[in-house]
Motif scaffolding. Structure first.
Motif, PDB file in Angstrom:
ATOM      1  N   ALA A 153       0.745  -1.224   0.007  1.00  0.00           N
ATOM      2  CA  ALA A 153      -0.119  -0.001   0.084  1.00  0.00           C
ATOM      3  C   ALA A 153       1.232   1.443  -0.151  1.00  0.00           C
ATOM      4  CB  ALA A 153      -0.699   0.129   1.077  1.00  0.00           C
ATOM      5  N   PHE A 154       2.024   1.495   0.765  1.00  0.00           N
ATOM      6  CA  PHE A 154       2.623   2.698   0.758  1.00  0.00           C
ATOM      7  C   PHE A 154       3.589   2.493  -0.519  1.00  0.00           C
ATOM      8  CE2 PHE A 154       6.690   4.709   2.273  1.00  0.00           C
ATOM      9  CZ  PHE A 154       6.574   5.391   2.483  1.00  0.00           C
ATOM     10  N   ALA A 155       4.416   1.568  -0.823  1.00  0.00           N
ATOM     11  CA  ALA A 155       5.263   1.822  -1.981  1.00  0.00           C
ATOM     12  C   ALA A 155       3.417   1.716  -3.461  1.00  0.00           C
ATOM     13  CB  ALA A 155       4.842   0.493  -2.565  1.00  0.00           C
ATOM     14  N   LEU A 156       2.465   1.727  -3.388  1.00  0.00           N
ATOM     15  CA  LEU A 156       1.560   2.322  -4.924  1.00  0.00           C
ATOM     16  C   LEU A 156       2.085   3.606  -3.968  1.00  0.00           C
ATOM     17  CD1 LEU A 156      -0.051   1.591  -6.794  1.00  0.00           C
ATOM     18  CD2 LEU A 156      -2.149   0.481  -5.485  1.00  0.00           C
ATOM     19  N   MET A 157       0.663   3.679  -3.269  1.00  0.00           N
ATOM     20  CA  MET A 157       1.068   5.872  -3.256  1.00  0.00           C
ATOM     21  C   MET A 157       2.054   6.266  -3.059  1.00  0.00           C
ATOM     22  SD  MET A 157      -0.670   7.087   0.889  1.00  0.00           S
ATOM     23  CE  MET A 157       1.003   6.487   2.188  1.00  0.00           C
ATOM     24  N   VAL A 368      -4.978   9.435 -15.461  1.00  0.00           N
ATOM     25  CA  VAL A 368      -4.499  10.017 -14.097  1.00  0.00           C
ATOM     26  C   VAL A 368      -5.760   9.736 -13.260  1.00  0.00           C
ATOM     27  CG1 VAL A 368      -4.380  12.674 -12.910  1.00  0.00           C
ATOM     28  CG2 VAL A 368      -3.245  11.915 -15.479  1.00  0.00           C
ATOM     29  N   VAL A 369      -6.479  10.256 -13.956  1.00  0.00           N
ATOM     30  CA  VAL A 369      -7.995  10.120 -12.332  1.00  0.00           C
ATOM     31  C   VAL A 369      -7.845   8.747 -12.065  1.00  0.00           C
ATOM     32  CG1 VAL A 369     -10.995   9.737 -12.135  1.00  0.00           C
ATOM     33  CG2 VAL A 369      -9.742  12.029 -13.906  1.00  0.00           C
ATOM     34  N   VAL A 370      -8.034   8.234 -12.499  1.00  0.00           N
ATOM     35  CA  VAL A 370      -8.626   5.971 -11.717  1.00  0.00           C
ATOM     36  C   VAL A 370      -6.500   6.172 -11.242  1.00  0.00           C
ATOM     37  CG1 VAL A 370      -8.278   4.626 -12.246  1.00  0.00           C
ATOM     38  CG2 VAL A 370      -9.252   5.750 -13.523  1.00  0.00           C
ATOM     39  N   ILE A 371      -5.718   6.561 -11.513  1.00  0.00           N
ATOM     40  CA  ILE A 371      -4.260   6.103 -10.568  1.00  0.00           C
ATOM     41  C   ILE A 371      -5.081   7.088  -9.749  1.00  0.00           C
ATOM     42  CG2 ILE A 371      -2.943   5.603 -12.910  1.00  0.00           C
ATOM     43  CD1 ILE A 371      -1.217   7.711 -11.894  1.00  0.00           C
ATOM     44  N   ILE A 372      -5.036   7.647  -9.687  1.00  0.00           N
ATOM     45  CA  ILE A 372      -4.919   8.691  -7.901  1.00  0.00           C
ATOM     46  C   ILE A 372      -6.085   8.440  -7.421  1.00  0.00           C
ATOM     47  CG2 ILE A 372      -6.035  11.309  -7.082  1.00  0.00           C
ATOM     48  CD1 ILE A 372      -4.891  12.590  -9.900  1.00  0.00           C
ATOM     49  N   PHE A 373      -7.076   7.730  -7.989  1.00  0.00           N
ATOM     50  CA  PHE A 373      -8.433   6.433  -6.838  1.00  0.00           C
ATOM     51  C   PHE A 373      -7.711   5.907  -6.411  1.00  0.00           C
ATOM     52  CE2 PHE A 373     -10.878   3.320  -7.084  1.00  0.00           C
ATOM     53  CZ  PHE A 373     -11.709   3.643  -5.459  1.00  0.00           C
ATOM     54  N   TYR A 374      -6.706   5.537  -7.100  1.00  0.00           N
ATOM     55  CA  TYR A 374      -5.762   4.070  -6.464  1.00  0.00           C
ATOM     56  C   TYR A 374      -4.960   4.483  -5.281  1.00  0.00           C
ATOM     57  CZ  TYR A 374      -7.079   0.804 -10.713  1.00  0.00           C
ATOM     58  OH  TYR A 374      -7.757   0.727 -11.623  1.00  0.00           O
ATOM     59  N   GLY A 375      -3.934   5.630  -5.578  1.00  0.00           N
ATOM     60  CA  GLY A 375      -3.292   6.339  -4.048  1.00  0.00           C
ATOM     61  C   GLY A 375      -3.878   6.192  -3.109  1.00  0.00           C
ATOM     62  N   GLU A 376      -5.570   6.642  -3.500  1.00  0.00           N
ATOM     63  CA  GLU A 376      -5.573   7.103  -2.316  1.00  0.00           C
ATOM     64  C   GLU A 376      -6.607   6.308  -1.433  1.00  0.00           C
ATOM     65  OE1 GLU A 376      -9.244  10.283  -2.870  1.00  0.00           O
ATOM     66  OE2 GLU A 376      -8.140  11.325  -4.024  1.00  0.00           O
ATOM     67  N   LYS A 377      -6.706   5.028  -2.059  1.00  0.00           N
ATOM     68  CA  LYS A 377      -6.814   3.678  -1.199  1.00  0.00           C
ATOM     69  C   LYS A 377      -6.417   3.497  -0.616  1.00  0.00           C
ATOM     70  CE  LYS A 377     -10.513   4.166  -2.051  1.00  0.00           C
ATOM     71  NZ  LYS A 377     -12.536   4.361  -0.698  1.00  0.00           N
ATOM     72  N   TYR A 395      -1.367  14.506  -4.498  1.00  0.00           N
ATOM     73  CA  TYR A 395      -1.980  14.313  -6.244  1.00  0.00           C
ATOM     74  C   TYR A 395      -2.181  15.363  -7.486  1.00  0.00           C
ATOM     75  CZ  TYR A 395      -1.621   9.522  -4.222  1.00  0.00           C
ATOM     76  OH  TYR A 395      -0.766   8.206  -3.467  1.00  0.00           O
ATOM     77  N   ILE A 396      -2.996  16.153  -6.616  1.00  0.00           N
ATOM     78  CA  ILE A 396      -3.221  17.697  -8.134  1.00  0.00           C
ATOM     79  C   ILE A 396      -2.327  18.483  -7.558  1.00  0.00           C
ATOM     80  CG2 ILE A 396      -5.009  19.723  -7.807  1.00  0.00           C
ATOM     81  CD1 ILE A 396      -5.922  16.950  -7.685  1.00  0.00           C
ATOM     82  N   ILE A 397      -1.188  18.998  -6.840  1.00  0.00           N
ATOM     83  CA  ILE A 397       0.027  19.565  -7.014  1.00  0.00           C
ATOM     84  C   ILE A 397       0.788  18.710  -7.903  1.00  0.00           C
ATOM     85  CG2 ILE A 397       2.042  21.053  -5.510  1.00  0.00           C
ATOM     86  CD1 ILE A 397      -0.723  21.790  -4.817  1.00  0.00           C
TER      87      ILE A 397
END
Length: 454
Positions: A153-157, A368-377, A395-397
Motif C-alpha cells: 500500500a505504501f509503495a503504490l501510494m 490520471v483520474v484512476v491512478i489517483i483513486f488507487y493512491g487514495e485507496k 497528487y493534484i500538486i
C-alpha cells in the motif's frame, strides 16, 4: 547526482528485464495450469458474460456495475502504451514482437483473472458504505501478512506521485506541440478536471469512465479500421511478417535496424506485460467495487480487459503500422510518430495529428483520474479516509509540477516503485492460487451448468 541517477536506471533496467518478465510469465503459466486452462476451455462463455452483457444492470452487492468497474480499471491501462508502445516494440523487436505480445497476453489472462477474483473475495465496506479491496486486502486477510500488505500500500501510494507527474508531463507535451498551450496552463487544466471527477469518489469515476473509455476506444478503433481498409491488400502480408519473424531474424530496411528472435521475444513480452498490467495489482482495486454475486463473474471482466487492451487495440495499432510500411522508414528513436505517420496518407497530416493528440489526451486524463483513486485507496488502507484526502491534494500538486517538468529526479524512481508494487502482489496471488482454484471450480460446477440450460 548523475551517478546516482545512472545507478537507479541500471537497477530498474535489470529488475524490469528478465527477472520480472520471468516472474510474470512463470506466474501466469502456473496459474493457467492450476486453473486447467479455463480461459481457453470456456472462452465462448466468458465472452457471453462480458461482451454480451456490457449494458446489463445488477442488483448484486457492490458500488459500481461490473462494466463501470471494468472501464475504471481499463482507464489506467489504456493510453500511450497502446499507441506509442506498440510501434516502439516493432522498431526494436521487429514484426515478430507482436506474436510474443499475443502469447503473453493469453498467459496473463490467468493472472488478471486471479487478481480480480481475490479482490472480490476479500473486499470489505469502508465507513462511507463503499466496497474497497485489492492486493493490500487479500495479502492481509487471505495470507495474514499485515506488514507486506502495508508495504504494498505504501509503495503504490508513493508510486502514484511519480506516475501522476509523468502522465501530466506527457499531456502537457502533447498539448504544447499540437495546440501551443503552455505546460503550466495544461497542468492547471488537468488538475481542475481531475478534482471535478475525483471529488465524487468511485461512483463518479465509474460514470465518467463508463462513457469516456468506450468513446475513446471506438474513435481510435474506427480510425485504425479505416486505415486498414485502405491498406487491406497489405493485411495478409502483415500477419505473415508477424508469424514468420517471431521465429526468424529480420534484416535491416530503411530506418529499421533489423532484429533477431531474442529482440522480438524481449520486446513482445514486455509490451504484452505492460499494456494490460496483468500482475501489477492495480486492476483489482477498481474491480473490487463491482456489483457481483460471485468473484468468478467479475474475474471474467478482468479477462475482458486483456482482450480489449492487448488483443484488440494493440493488435490494430500493430497492423496499422505494418500495413502502412512506416515501420521500415522511421528509426526507433522516432517510433512514437509511427501511428500518426500511418494515419496521415488517409486523413491528412492535420486531422491525423488531431486524432492522435485527442486520443492520447483523453486516455491520459482518465489514467490520471484512476491512478489517483488507487493512491487514495492505499492512503485509506494505511491511515484512514481522512488521510486519503490529504494524498489527493498531494497528487493534484504533483500534476501541476509534473506538467512543467519539475522534480524530474523523482521520475527516476517510477520503475523501482512499480517493481515494489508488482512483486508483493505476484507473491500473494501465487500463494493464494488454491483459493482462486476453489472459487473457479465452484462457479463452473454450480453456476455454469445452470447458465448453459438457460
Amino acid at each position: 547526482m548523475a551517478e546516482f541517477t545512472k545507478l537507479i536506471s541500471s537497477v530498474s533496467n535489470f529488475i524490469w528485464g528478465m527477472p520480472l518478465i520471468l516472474l510474470l510469465i512463470g506466474g501466469g503459466l502456473f496459474l493457467t495450469v492450476r486453473l486447467n486452462f479455463f480461459q481457453f476451455r470456456y472462452f465462448p462463455h466468458i465472452v457471453s458474460q462480458t461482451f454480451g452483457k456490457i449494458f446489463a444492470q445488477s442488483d448484486s452487492p457492490g458500488t459500481l456495475t461490473p462494466f463501470q468497474a471494468t472501464t475504471a480499471a481499463l482507464a489506467s491501462t489504456m493510453g500511450a502504451a497502446n499507441i506509442v508502445g506498440v510501434p516502439v516494440a516493432i522498431a526494436l523487436g521487429g514484426p515478430g514482437a507482436i506474436f510474443w505480445m499475443w502469447l503473453v497476453a493469453l498467459i496473463g489472462i490467468g493472472t488478471k483473472y486471479s487478481e480480480v477474483v481475490l479482490g472480490i473475495e476479500y473486499r470489505e465496506k469502508n465507513k462511507h458504505g463503499e466496497y474497497v479491496g485489492g492486493p493490500m486486502y487479500y495479502i492481509k486477510k487471505g495470507l495474514g501478512w499485515k506488514k507486506l500488505a502495508s508495504f504494498f500500500a505504501f509503495a503504490l501510494m508513493i508510486e502514484v506521485i511519480a506516475s501522476a507527474m509523468v502522465q501530466s508531463n506527457s499531456i502537457a507535451a502533447t498539448l504544447k506541440s499540437s495546440f501551443s498551450i503552455p505546460p503550466l496552463a495544461s497542468g492547471i487544466i488537468v488538475a481542475v478536471l481531475v478534482i471535478l471527477v475525483t471529488y465524487g469518489g468511485i461512483r463518479t469515476i465509474g460514470k465518467v469512465s463508463e462513457k469516456m473509455i468506450p468513446a475513446i476506444v471506438v474513435l481510435y478503433l474506427l480510425s485504425a479500421l479505416i486505415v486498414l481498409a485502405v491498406n487491406s491488400k497489405e493485411v495478409p502480408a502483415a500477419f505473415g511478417l508477424i508469424f514468420q519473424h517471431a521465429f526468424t531474424p529480420i534484416s535491416a530496411a530503411g530506418g529499421f535496424a533489423g532484429a533477431g528472435v531474442a529482440a522480438a521475444i524481449r520486446w513482445g513480452l514486455a509490451r504484452g506485460l505492460y499494456s494490460n498490467e496483468a500482475g501489477m495489482g492495480t486492476a483489482p482495486i477498481a474491480h473490487s467495487s463491482a456489483m457481483t454475486d460471485h468473484p468468478a463473474k467479475q474475474g471474467f471482466w478482468g479477462i475482458f480487459e486483456v482482450i480489449v487492451d492487448t488483443l484488440i487495440v494493440c493488435t490494430l495499432t500493430a497492423l496499422v503500422v505494418l500495413t502502412s510500411g512506416v515501420w521500415k522508414g522511421i528509426a526507433a528513436d522516432d517510433a512514437s510518430t509511427m501511428v500518426a505517420a500511418s494515419f496521415a496518407p488517409v486523413f491528412g497530416e492535420s486531422l491525423s495529428g488531431f486524432i492522435i493528440s485527442a486520443t492520447l489526451f483523453l486516455f491520459v486524463i482518465t489514467t490520471v483520474v484512476v491512478i489517483i483513486f488507487y493512491g487514495e485507496k492505499q492512503a485509506e488502507f494505511l491511515f484512514g479516509t481522512a488521510f486519503s484526502r490529504v494524498m489527493r491534494f498531494v497528487y493534484i500538486i504533483a500534476i501541476v509540477i509534473g506538467a512543467v517538468g519539475g522534480l524530474q529526479f523523482i521520475w527516476q524512481f517510477l520503475d523501482l516503485l512499480l517493481a515494489a508494487v508488482v512483486i508483493p502482489n505476484l507473491i500473494a496471488v501465487l500463494f493464494l492460487n488454491g483459493k482462486v482454484r476453489e472459487i473457479t471450480k465452484d462457479y463452473f460446477t454450480n453456476l455454469y451448468p445452470n447458465k448453459k440450460r438457460h
